[in-house]
Design an enzyme around this catalytic site. Sequence first.
Site, PDB file in Angstrom:
ATOM      1  N   SER A   2       0.944  -1.478   0.028  1.00 35.51           N
ATOM      2  CA  SER A   2       0.147  -0.039  -0.018  1.00 35.51           C
ATOM      3  C   SER A   2       1.043   1.484   0.025  1.00 35.51           C
ATOM      4  CB  SER A   2      -0.761  -0.141   1.095  1.00 35.51           C
ATOM      5  OG  SER A   2      -2.055   0.948   1.008  1.00 35.51           O
TER       6      SER A   2
ATOM      7  N   ASP B 169      -8.391  -6.087  -5.815  1.00 34.32           N
ATOM      8  CA  ASP B 169      -7.913  -4.716  -5.148  1.00 34.32           C
ATOM      9  C   ASP B 169      -8.675  -3.714  -5.757  1.00 34.32           C
ATOM     10  OD1 ASP B 169      -6.711  -2.652  -3.974  1.00 34.32           O
ATOM     11  OD2 ASP B 169      -4.703  -3.495  -4.039  1.00 34.32           O
TER      12      ASP B 169
ATOM     13  N   HIS C 298      -8.125  -5.152  -1.194  1.00 30.41           N
ATOM     14  CA  HIS C 298      -6.648  -4.667  -0.789  1.00 30.41           C
ATOM     15  C   HIS C 298      -6.033  -5.184   0.483  1.00 30.41           C
ATOM     16  CE1 HIS C 298      -3.724  -1.305  -0.949  1.00 30.41           C
ATOM     17  NE2 HIS C 298      -3.931  -0.927   0.435  1.00 30.41           N
TER      18      HIS C 298
END
Length: 327
Positions: free
Chosen positions: A126, A269, A302
Site C-alpha cells: 500500500s 483490489d 486490498h
Amino acid sequence: MENIPNPIIIQDFITESGAIFSSLPLSFTLSGLPLHTAPIVLVNHALTGNAQVTGENGWWNDLIGEDKTIDTNKYTVLTFNVPGNGADSFVIENYQDFTARDIARIFIKGLKALNIEQVFAIIGGSVGGGIAWEILALEPNITEHLIPIATDWKSTDWMIANCYLQEQILNNSSRPVEDARIHAMLCYRSPESFKEKFKRTLHSDLSIFNIESWLAHHGNKLQKRYQLSSYKLMNQLLKTIDITRNSEDFETLLSKSNAAIHIVAINSDLFFTPQENLETYNELKKFKENVSYSEIDSVHGHDAFLIEYKQLDHLLADIFKAETIAK
C-alpha cells in the site's frame, strides 16, 4: 530478536513544499541478524502500521521471522516509522507539508545515517510500497530488488478521490477517526469479501446487520489506538505518491536502475487496481528486462496483502529463498 535502537535525528530537513524542520526524529526497529552481517531487507509499513513488523505484535509476522519467507536467521530486517505515524511521541500537525517523496527522502537519510549503501530488497504494501517506488526513483542503485505490493508508482484519480473523501471526514466529522475508518474499510475489502463473511446476517443482540456491527467495531478499535494527526498525515502520503511529479518521466527515472522489480497486485483490489499494476508492468517491460508481475488471488481486496500469507510466501520464495541458497 527485534530491537528498538534510539531514533536517528534528521537535521535541517526541508520538505518539497518548503516547510523547515530543524530536527526530525526517525525511529526504527532492527530484527534478524546484526546490521552489516547479512543482506538487509527494508520493510515499509502501510497506513496504520508501524515499525513493529515481527514478534508478538508484528503486523507482518506471518511473512517475517525465524524460518518465515523473510527469514530473520538469514537477513537483517530494518523498518522505519514514518515520522508522525503515532508510534512515538513525535507529531506532525501540518500534514499538508509532506508528500510520499519527502518520506522517501527521510528514509534515504536514515539509511545513510546507518552507513547502509545498498540493501538487498525494499518491500512495502500500500502506501509503504508507494514510498518504496519513490526511494528507487530517488536512488536508483539503493536496492537489488524492489517489491511493491498492492500499490503503484502513482496515486490514481480514484485513489486521490478516496483520499479526498477521507480528508473531508477527518476534518469535518464529530467522530473523525471512526468514520474515516468505516469508509476506508469499504475500499480495503471488496463486495465479495463482505458477502462471503456476512451473508446479510443480523446481529442478534444489537438488531443491526453484522456488517454494520463489524464496521463500527473497526472504527472504535482504530480510534482507541490511532491519533487523528497521524491519520491525516498518512492519508496525505497515500494521495501524493507520484515518482514523476516535478521530476523526469517514468521511463527516464526507472531506466537508471538495475534493480529487479517484482510487482505484486491483488485481483480484487479496489484501491490499487490490478489493471493499473499491469499497465505499470507493461510500461516497464518496454525498456527493462528484470521485471515480474504476479497476482494474489483473493476475495479480500486490498487487505489481502495482510491476509494471504501462503500465496505471498509462494510469490516471494524465489527472491528470498533462492538468495539464501546461493549465499
